[in-house]
Design an enzyme around this catalytic site. Structure first.
Site, mmCIF file in Angstrom:
data_model
loop_
_atom_site.group_PDB
_atom_site.id
_atom_site.type_symbol
_atom_site.label_atom_id
_atom_site.label_comp_id
_atom_site.label_asym_id
_atom_site.label_seq_id
_atom_site.Cartn_x
_atom_site.Cartn_y
_atom_site.Cartn_z
ATOM 1 N N ARG A 73 0.830 -1.221 0.000
ATOM 2 C CA ARG A 73 0.000 0.000 0.000
ATOM 3 C C ARG A 73 0.857 1.261 0.000
ATOM 4 N NH1 ARG A 73 -5.354 -0.321 1.060
ATOM 5 N NH2 ARG A 73 -5.209 1.929 1.361
ATOM 6 N N HIS A 117 -19.969 10.734 1.707
ATOM 7 C CA HIS A 117 -20.293 9.424 2.276
ATOM 8 C C HIS A 117 -21.817 9.280 2.364
ATOM 9 C CE1 HIS A 117 -19.823 5.778 4.554
ATOM 10 N NE2 HIS A 117 -20.730 6.233 5.396
HETATM 11 C C1 GRF Z 1 -21.481 7.529 -3.500
HETATM 12 O O1 GRF Z 1 -22.721 7.214 -2.926
HETATM 13 C C2 GRF Z 1 -20.435 7.838 -2.458
HETATM 14 O O2 GRF Z 1 -20.966 8.452 -1.328
HETATM 15 C C3 GRF Z 1 -19.947 6.461 -2.106
HETATM 16 O O3 GRF Z 1 -19.859 5.811 -3.344
HETATM 17 C C4 GRF Z 1 -20.860 6.333 -4.206
HETATM 18 C C5 GRF Z 1 -20.170 6.718 -5.489
HETATM 19 O O4 GRF Z 1 -21.088 6.954 -6.501
HETATM 20 N N1 GRF Z 1 -18.716 6.514 -1.360
HETATM 21 P P1 GRF Z 1 -20.637 7.488 -7.929
HETATM 22 O O5 GRF Z 1 -19.458 6.631 -8.405
HETATM 23 O O6 GRF Z 1 -20.278 8.937 -7.807
HETATM 24 O O7 GRF Z 1 -21.858 7.280 -8.792
#
Ligand code: GRF
Length: 212
Positions: A73, A117
């Site tokens: 990583r 999130h």
């Molecule tokens: C979103 O709901 C974000 O909050 C989560 O992953 C999803 C990504 O969606 N972490 P996208 O790829 O922008 O459609």
């Protein structure tokens, strides 16, 4: 106009998935002359991420750094950092980026890495926030945009909006409604960051009035 350096703020966006939040951000920037930012590079850990195609369609440089191509990583993250830094971003937007970033990465952009999130943090941190909210039986979940620290979905909260859970919701339907909210909240918060209007005091983020 940005007050980061009296010029447009240069953004790197990291994606692992479909990239609808990236698209929402690009369209918010494109339709608002006062936004104060431009996306200079889109990076991903997954070559197949739909967000990369969206960036390419928009004529934005892309960078793919897959963890599997690196011995560990630390090396992976150093390579990702180096390749993003070539585009001299002022800030980094995690728009559905599903990897943890260490202090070594975050230290390049202090208080300038932002994440979206799909829950009302601190509830339901982690990769399965929508499913876990449904399983728990809460009646409200939502969207949180926050600054990123070294812990998963933990840094200071910039903004939150609630989304009601319906009796007949599926993970897919609920996530779609949360994304509708994210598509407004993330660009709003990125604009505030770009305009230098976020004042960070420990875990508290205040929003400074716009200068006239
Ligand atoms: C979103 O709901 C974000 O909050 C989560 O992953 C999803 C990504 O969606 N972490 P996208 O790829 O922008 O459609």
């Amino acid at each position: 106009m940005s007050d980061l350096a009296g010029r447009s703020t240069r953004l790197a966006v990291l994606v692992s998935g479909t990239g609808t939040n990236l698209t929402a951000l690009l369209s918010a920037i494109g339709s608002d002359p006062d936004f104060g930012a431009e996306v200079v590079v889109v990076g991903s850990d997954r070559p197949e991420a739909g967000g990369l195609a969206r960036a390419e369609e928009a004529g934005i440089s892309t960078v793919v750094t897959a963890l599997a191509d690196h011995p560990d990583r630390v090396t992976w993250e150093a390579e990702l950092t180096r390749r993003l830094a070539e585009h001299r971003p002022d800030a980094v937007v995690l728009a559905g980026f599903m990897r943890l970033l260490s202090g070594a990465f975050l230290g390049h952009w202090p208080d300038r890495v932002i994440n979206t999130h799909p829950s009302l943090l601190p509830a339901f941190r982690g990769a399965h926030a929508v499913r876990e909210a449904l399983e728990y039986g809460v009646k409200l979940t939502g969207s949180t945009v926050h600054l990123v620290d070294e812990e998963v979905d933990h840094g200071p909260v910039i903004a939150q909006r609630a989304v009601e859970i319906r009796d007949d919701d599926t993970e897919e339907r609920l996530h779609a409604r949360i994304k509708e909210v994210e598509h407004e909240l993330l660009p709003t918060c990125v604009k505030l960051l770009s305009q230098g209007r976020l004042v960070v005091d420990g875990r508290h983020v205040r929003i400074r009035e716009a200068s006239k």
